[in-house]
Design a protein around this motif. Sequence first.
Motif, PDB file in Angstrom:
ATOM      1  N   UNK A 224     -24.238 -26.282  -6.223  1.00  0.00           N
ATOM      2  CA  UNK A 224     -24.868 -25.432  -6.283  1.00  0.00           C
ATOM      3  C   UNK A 224     -26.480 -25.556  -5.626  1.00  0.00           C
ATOM      4  N   UNK A 225     -26.104 -26.673  -5.273  1.00  0.00           N
ATOM      5  CA  UNK A 225     -28.152 -26.575  -4.971  1.00  0.00           C
ATOM      6  C   UNK A 225     -28.913 -25.275  -4.169  1.00  0.00           C
ATOM      7  N   UNK A 226     -29.584 -25.180  -4.445  1.00  0.00           N
ATOM      8  CA  UNK A 226     -30.446 -24.528  -3.285  1.00  0.00           C
ATOM      9  C   UNK A 226     -31.065 -24.508  -2.767  1.00  0.00           C
ATOM     10  N   UNK A 227     -32.162 -25.746  -3.276  1.00  0.00           N
ATOM     11  CA  UNK A 227     -33.611 -26.832  -2.651  1.00  0.00           C
ATOM     12  C   UNK A 227     -33.276 -28.404  -3.007  1.00  0.00           C
ATOM     13  N   UNK A 228     -32.572 -28.604  -3.657  1.00  0.00           N
ATOM     14  CA  UNK A 228     -32.221 -30.479  -3.750  1.00  0.00           C
ATOM     15  C   UNK A 228     -30.748 -30.600  -2.580  1.00  0.00           C
ATOM     16  N   UNK A 229     -31.071 -31.590  -2.483  1.00  0.00           N
ATOM     17  CA  UNK A 229     -29.590 -32.480  -1.289  1.00  0.00           C
ATOM     18  C   UNK A 229     -28.570 -31.274  -1.803  1.00  0.00           C
ATOM     19  N   UNK A 230     -27.126 -31.733  -0.869  1.00  0.00           N
ATOM     20  CA  UNK A 230     -25.992 -31.194  -1.400  1.00  0.00           C
ATOM     21  C   UNK A 230     -25.038 -31.881  -1.516  1.00  0.00           C
ATOM     22  N   UNK A 231     -23.597 -32.066  -1.393  1.00  0.00           N
ATOM     23  CA  UNK A 231     -22.838 -33.591  -1.679  1.00  0.00           C
ATOM     24  C   UNK A 231     -22.058 -32.007  -0.274  1.00  0.00           C
ATOM     25  N   UNK A 232     -21.685 -33.049   0.915  1.00  0.00           N
ATOM     26  CA  UNK A 232     -20.689 -32.890   2.299  1.00  0.00           C
ATOM     27  C   UNK A 232     -19.795 -32.242   1.489  1.00  0.00           C
ATOM     28  N   UNK A 233     -19.819 -32.186   0.803  1.00  0.00           N
ATOM     29  CA  UNK A 233     -17.961 -31.268   0.593  1.00  0.00           C
ATOM     30  C   UNK A 233     -18.040 -30.565  -0.775  1.00  0.00           C
ATOM     31  N   UNK A 234     -17.262 -29.716  -1.393  1.00  0.00           N
ATOM     32  CA  UNK A 234     -17.086 -29.318  -2.730  1.00  0.00           C
ATOM     33  C   UNK A 234     -16.487 -29.990  -3.439  1.00  0.00           C
ATOM     34  N   UNK A 235     -16.869 -29.910  -4.773  1.00  0.00           N
ATOM     35  CA  UNK A 235     -16.231 -31.356  -5.941  1.00  0.00           C
ATOM     36  C   UNK A 235     -15.516 -30.220  -6.685  1.00  0.00           C
ATOM     37  N   UNK A 236     -14.711 -31.275  -6.881  1.00  0.00           N
ATOM     38  CA  UNK A 236     -13.457 -30.606  -7.968  1.00  0.00           C
ATOM     39  C   UNK A 236     -13.757 -30.416  -9.571  1.00  0.00           C
ATOM     40  N   UNK A 237     -13.504 -29.831 -10.194  1.00  0.00           N
ATOM     41  CA  UNK A 237     -13.897 -29.869 -11.770  1.00  0.00           C
ATOM     42  C   UNK A 237     -14.059 -31.793 -12.389  1.00  0.00           C
ATOM     43  N   UNK A 238     -13.483 -32.418 -12.103  1.00  0.00           N
ATOM     44  CA  UNK A 238     -13.317 -33.525 -11.911  1.00  0.00           C
ATOM     45  C   UNK A 238     -14.230 -34.633 -11.837  1.00  0.00           C
ATOM     46  N   UNK A 239     -15.280 -34.207 -10.283  1.00  0.00           N
ATOM     47  CA  UNK A 239     -16.104 -34.640  -9.921  1.00  0.00           C
ATOM     48  C   UNK A 239     -16.830 -34.156 -10.054  1.00  0.00           C
ATOM     49  N   UNK A 240     -16.987 -32.802 -10.989  1.00  0.00           N
ATOM     50  CA  UNK A 240     -17.974 -32.103 -11.348  1.00  0.00           C
ATOM     51  C   UNK A 240     -18.480 -33.645 -12.875  1.00  0.00           C
ATOM     52  N   UNK A 241     -17.586 -33.390 -13.767  1.00  0.00           N
ATOM     53  CA  UNK A 241     -17.923 -34.288 -14.638  1.00  0.00           C
ATOM     54  C   UNK A 241     -18.222 -35.561 -14.376  1.00  0.00           C
ATOM     55  N   UNK A 242     -18.148 -36.036 -13.382  1.00  0.00           N
ATOM     56  CA  UNK A 242     -18.750 -37.772 -12.815  1.00  0.00           C
ATOM     57  C   UNK A 242     -19.757 -37.551 -12.458  1.00  0.00           C
ATOM     58  N   UNK A 243     -20.058 -36.183 -12.117  1.00  0.00           N
ATOM     59  CA  UNK A 243     -21.678 -36.084 -11.030  1.00  0.00           C
ATOM     60  C   UNK A 243     -22.023 -35.745 -12.650  1.00  0.00           C
ATOM     61  N   UNK A 244     -22.306 -34.976 -13.229  1.00  0.00           N
ATOM     62  CA  UNK A 244     -22.984 -34.710 -14.389  1.00  0.00           C
ATOM     63  C   UNK A 244     -23.039 -35.769 -15.645  1.00  0.00           C
ATOM     64  N   UNK A 245     -22.619 -36.277 -15.153  1.00  0.00           N
ATOM     65  CA  UNK A 245     -22.495 -38.022 -16.194  1.00  0.00           C
ATOM     66  C   UNK A 245     -23.166 -38.953 -15.514  1.00  0.00           C
ATOM     67  N   UNK A 246     -23.414 -38.626 -14.299  1.00  0.00           N
ATOM     68  CA  UNK A 246     -23.935 -39.494 -13.193  1.00  0.00           C
ATOM     69  C   UNK A 246     -25.999 -39.287 -14.254  1.00  0.00           C
ATOM     70  N   UNK A 247     -25.796 -37.651 -13.489  1.00  0.00           N
ATOM     71  CA  UNK A 247     -27.296 -37.525 -14.239  1.00  0.00           C
ATOM     72  C   UNK A 247     -27.842 -37.685 -15.606  1.00  0.00           C
ATOM     73  N   UNK A 248     -27.213 -37.386 -16.436  1.00  0.00           N
ATOM     74  CA  UNK A 248     -27.157 -37.436 -17.629  1.00  0.00           C
ATOM     75  C   UNK A 248     -27.822 -39.084 -17.798  1.00  0.00           C
ATOM     76  N   UNK A 249     -26.601 -40.281 -17.357  1.00  0.00           N
ATOM     77  CA  UNK A 249     -26.964 -40.960 -17.792  1.00  0.00           C
ATOM     78  C   UNK A 249     -28.647 -41.162 -17.083  1.00  0.00           C
ATOM     79  N   UNK A 250     -28.585 -41.139 -15.923  1.00  0.00           N
ATOM     80  CA  UNK A 250     -30.410 -41.470 -14.924  1.00  0.00           C
ATOM     81  C   UNK A 250     -31.358 -40.715 -15.167  1.00  0.00           C
TER      82      UNK A 250
END
Length: 320
Positions: free
Chosen positions: A70-96
Amino acid sequence: MAAKLPIDELSHPPTHPPSPSTPSYLIFLITGNPGLAGYYTTFTTHLHTLLRISHPATSIRIYARSLAGFETALPTPPKPLGLLAQVDAVKAVLRRKVKEVEDEVGRVKVVLVGHSVGSWILLEILQRVRWEGGVEVVAGVCLFPTVVDIARSPRGRVFTPLLRIPGLPWIAASAARVLGLLPVPWFEALVRSVTGMPPDAVVTTTAFLRSKMGVYQALHMARDEMSLITTDTWDAEIWGAAHPSPTGTARSQLFFYFGEEDHWVAEETREEIIRARGGGEDWRPRMEVDEGGIPHGFCVENGEEVAGIVAGYVRGVLGG
């Protein structure tokens, strides 16, 4: 005030200068769908102000990032993510983010706040980090949560068959790209006339519709929501239990705030959740139903009201 970052990211600095002797907390917001952080500017700004006033001796920072795709300025993934992939992505941001704060101030306690499908993502992340460790989540706040049987909701019954139309994400994204050829002021005027949104939400919605992959991502993820958000799959480590946790870490406090007439949560679903998982015991989640007519998409016009509700929950966690 929020830092002047791209619409993809909201970052509110510590409410009190952090130090080894000052408790440090991170409030980490997980957005709904469409997952743009910009919709939550009023909500997070007001929440930050309320907590700064109520807890002047506690260091509290707030962070939110748009969901991947959903990024408008930050880098965007090369393809859309499903719901479980979003969980992984959010968890990675949280850990960082937790590591970034801990590198600065040492130990930090986390309060997760999820809106709509963000509440489902919150519970999934909580289930995982309980066993993985590395992040101390002391509480989770679920706002207008779509955590069970979303397809049974009034909107779910309408959208489930529509989302099965072959090529729908591509068709909708193509239409948005055509509209995106309009000059930005014209596009914003069109969004304003069609939606009646306030200025900040108009800017965010325009950025979403003109973004590289936002519309496609929203529909791609919505398909997963209808098929994956069905039965309650979380255990006592999430919902609470009278006995101590085998992890050796106290379970997170949970707060649920439901809409009275929520088009994404069927009334019978809401009552089933409250009956099965709510209750008066201290170890059970606190569950409330709004009586003031706040809509599911509160972040558009009711951010200050909901910030007051969340501030009350957070004060209970922090004490005072």
